[in-house]
Design a protein around this motif. Structure first.
Motif, PDB file in Angstrom:
ATOM      1  N   ARG A  37       0.846  -1.195   0.135  1.00 12.60           N
ATOM      2  CA  ARG A  37      -0.049   0.000  -0.012  1.00 12.60           C
ATOM      3  C   ARG A  37       0.811   1.298  -0.036  1.00 12.60           C
ATOM      4  N   ASP A  38       0.296   2.233  -0.362  1.00 16.74           N
ATOM      5  CA  ASP A  38       1.048   3.617  -0.438  1.00 16.74           C
ATOM      6  C   ASP A  38       0.868   4.453   0.996  1.00 16.74           C
ATOM      7  N   VAL A  39       0.172   3.854   1.594  1.00  9.83           N
ATOM      8  CA  VAL A  39       0.045   4.638   3.000  1.00  9.83           C
ATOM      9  C   VAL A  39      -0.058   3.798   4.004  1.00  9.83           C
ATOM     10  N   ASN A  40       0.529   4.014   5.221  1.00  8.92           N
ATOM     11  CA  ASN A  40       0.381   3.080   6.478  1.00  8.92           C
ATOM     12  C   ASN A  40       0.553   4.186   7.727  1.00  8.92           C
ATOM     13  N   LEU A  48       8.751  -0.349   0.297  1.00 10.46           N
ATOM     14  CA  LEU A  48       8.417  -1.128   1.526  1.00 10.46           C
ATOM     15  C   LEU A  48       9.667  -2.225   1.119  1.00 10.46           C
ATOM     16  N   THR A  49      10.657  -2.510   2.055  1.00 10.81           N
ATOM     17  CA  THR A  49      11.677  -3.343   1.878  1.00 10.81           C
ATOM     18  C   THR A  49      11.562  -4.677   3.023  1.00 10.81           C
ATOM     19  N   LEU A  50      11.540  -5.555   2.566  1.00  6.16           N
ATOM     20  CA  LEU A  50      11.424  -6.943   3.349  1.00  6.16           C
ATOM     21  C   LEU A  50      12.685  -7.609   3.523  1.00  6.16           C
ATOM     22  N   LEU A  86      10.133  -3.164  -2.658  1.00 15.30           N
ATOM     23  CA  LEU A  86       8.819  -3.251  -3.221  1.00 15.30           C
ATOM     24  C   LEU A  86       8.169  -1.672  -3.616  1.00 15.30           C
ATOM     25  N   LYS A  87       7.545  -1.553  -4.370  1.00 13.25           N
ATOM     26  CA  LYS A  87       6.968  -0.346  -4.552  1.00 13.25           C
ATOM     27  C   LYS A  87       5.160  -0.468  -4.413  1.00 13.25           C
ATOM     28  N   PRO A  88       4.441   0.687  -4.254  1.00 10.71           N
ATOM     29  CA  PRO A  88       3.124   0.489  -3.860  1.00 10.71           C
ATOM     30  C   PRO A  88       2.438  -0.066  -5.078  1.00 10.71           C
ATOM     31  N   THR A  89       1.420  -1.065  -5.124  1.00 12.54           N
ATOM     32  CA  THR A  89       0.661  -1.891  -6.100  1.00 12.54           C
ATOM     33  C   THR A  89       1.419  -3.143  -6.098  1.00 12.54           C
ATOM     34  N   GLU A  90       2.560  -2.925  -5.894  1.00 15.42           N
ATOM     35  CA  GLU A  90       3.472  -4.647  -6.280  1.00 15.42           C
ATOM     36  C   GLU A  90       2.938  -5.649  -5.099  1.00 15.42           C
ATOM     37  N   PRO A  91       2.612  -6.960  -5.705  1.00 15.26           N
ATOM     38  CA  PRO A  91       2.346  -7.866  -5.146  1.00 15.26           C
ATOM     39  C   PRO A  91       3.521  -8.402  -4.119  1.00 15.26           C
ATOM     40  N   ILE A  92       3.040  -8.663  -2.973  1.00 11.86           N
ATOM     41  CA  ILE A  92       3.777  -8.874  -2.017  1.00 11.86           C
ATOM     42  C   ILE A  92       3.870 -10.445  -1.334  1.00 11.86           C
ATOM     43  N   VAL A  93       2.509 -11.071  -1.297  1.00 10.49           N
ATOM     44  CA  VAL A  93       2.494 -12.409  -0.899  1.00 10.49           C
ATOM     45  C   VAL A  93       1.209 -12.950  -1.613  1.00 10.49           C
ATOM     46  N   LEU A  94       1.605 -14.368  -1.925  1.00 11.53           N
ATOM     47  CA  LEU A  94       0.482 -15.143  -2.579  1.00 11.53           C
ATOM     48  C   LEU A  94       0.372 -16.373  -1.676  1.00 11.53           C
ATOM     49  N   VAL A  95      -0.821 -16.486  -1.250  1.00 17.59           N
ATOM     50  CA  VAL A  95      -1.325 -17.839  -0.518  1.00 17.59           C
ATOM     51  C   VAL A  95      -2.521 -18.191  -1.385  1.00 17.59           C
ATOM     52  N   ALA A  96      -2.304 -19.558  -1.830  1.00 24.20           N
ATOM     53  CA  ALA A  96      -3.435 -20.327  -2.359  1.00 24.20           C
ATOM     54  C   ALA A  96      -3.591 -21.462  -2.350  1.00 24.20           C
ATOM     55  N   VAL A  97      -4.747 -22.035  -1.856  1.00 25.08           N
ATOM     56  CA  VAL A  97      -5.170 -23.375  -1.434  1.00 25.08           C
ATOM     57  C   VAL A  97      -6.278 -24.220  -2.159  1.00 25.08           C
ATOM     58  N   GLU A 126       9.791   0.781   5.903  1.00 28.68           N
ATOM     59  CA  GLU A 126       8.977   1.523   5.196  1.00 28.68           C
ATOM     60  C   GLU A 126       9.832   2.825   5.073  1.00 28.68           C
ATOM     61  N   MET A 127       9.732   3.468   3.719  1.00 26.07           N
ATOM     62  CA  MET A 127      10.415   4.823   3.405  1.00 26.07           C
ATOM     63  C   MET A 127       9.021   5.693   3.230  1.00 26.07           C
ATOM     64  N   THR A 128       9.199   6.532   4.374  1.00 24.40           N
ATOM     65  CA  THR A 128       8.048   7.568   4.208  1.00 24.40           C
ATOM     66  C   THR A 128       8.869   9.026   4.131  1.00 24.40           C
ATOM     67  N   PRO A 129       8.015  10.036   3.976  1.00 19.47           N
ATOM     68  CA  PRO A 129       8.520  11.175   3.774  1.00 19.47           C
ATOM     69  C   PRO A 129       9.364  11.866   4.764  1.00 19.47           C
ATOM     70  N   ASP A 130       9.161  11.192   6.163  1.00 21.24           N
ATOM     71  CA  ASP A 130      10.021  11.374   7.303  1.00 21.24           C
ATOM     72  C   ASP A 130      11.248  10.604   7.262  1.00 21.24           C
ATOM     73  N   GLY A 131      11.255   9.477   6.395  1.00 23.93           N
ATOM     74  CA  GLY A 131      12.661   8.629   6.533  1.00 23.93           C
ATOM     75  C   GLY A 131      12.068   7.336   6.769  1.00 23.93           C
ATOM     76  N   ALA A 132      13.255   6.414   6.814  1.00 24.60           N
ATOM     77  CA  ALA A 132      12.773   5.083   6.956  1.00 24.60           C
ATOM     78  C   ALA A 132      12.329   4.656   8.339  1.00 24.60           C
ATOM     79  N   ARG A 133      11.463   3.691   8.448  1.00 25.22           N
ATOM     80  CA  ARG A 133      10.856   3.230   9.600  1.00 25.22           C
ATOM     81  C   ARG A 133      10.676   1.822   9.642  1.00 25.22           C
ATOM     82  N   TRP A 134      10.911   0.888  10.727  1.00 32.90           N
ATOM     83  CA  TRP A 134      10.487  -0.416  10.895  1.00 32.90           C
ATOM     84  C   TRP A 134       8.946  -0.600  11.195  1.00 32.90           C
TER      85      TRP A 134
END
Length: 150
Positions: A37-40, A48-50, A86-97, A126-134
């Motif tokens: 997402r582009d907001v948190n 978002l770096t994982l 990763l950038k906003p709108t990119e897929p981060i996880v897939l779970v399929a059963v 996350e990289m926000t306008p105020d810098g990086a944060r966990w």
């Protein structure tokens, strides 16, 4: 069962088709696709770096899938989690059963995702306008996972 942690994007349609194409017993496939997402917490998120522990993370994911298999009738499962930047709108996880019936597919998919959020060793920055944060763990994720406790 397919469990992968990777930097590369994945093809959602190809992953879903692989779950049912070779098994005529599959009557349902339930899936969850998580996106960046582009907001948190009210702040814009540019990236978002994982991070993860290679080997340990895959084992944790395998344990989660095995727990789901012990609870529901699962014919197959795919878990793909991306790492890296990763950038906003990119897929981060897939779970399929895949299962014979939708109830098992839905429940197992939700269980795997709830446990993945609380028990798989990933760290998010996350990289926000105020810098990086966990990104801290969320109480709502713990609450979601707790409902599956036996």
């Amino acid at each position: 069962m397919k469990i992968q942690v990777q930097t590369a994007a994945f093809d959602l349609n190809a992953e879903l088709a692989a779950l049912y194409a070779a098994n005529p017993k599959v009557g349902a496939v339930a899936s969850f696709l998580g996106l960046v997402r582009d907001v948190n917490e009210g702040d814009g998120v540019a990236t978002l770096t994982l991070e993860h522990y290679p080997g340990m993370t895959e084992k944790a994911l395998a344990r989660i899938v095995e727990e789901a298999r012990s609870r529901w009738d699962m014919l197959d499962c795919t878990v793909i989690h991306r790492v890296g930047e990763l950038k906003p709108t990119e897929p981060i996880v897939l779970v399929a059963v895949a299962s014979s019936h939708r109830q098992d597919a839905f429940a197992a998919c939700e269980f795997v995702m709830d446990y993945l959020k609380t028990q798989a060793p990933f760290w998010k920055k996350e990289m926000t306008p105020d810098g990086a944060r966990w990104v801290e763990a969320r109480e709502s994720d713990d609450t979601a996972a707790a409902r599956w406790q036996k």
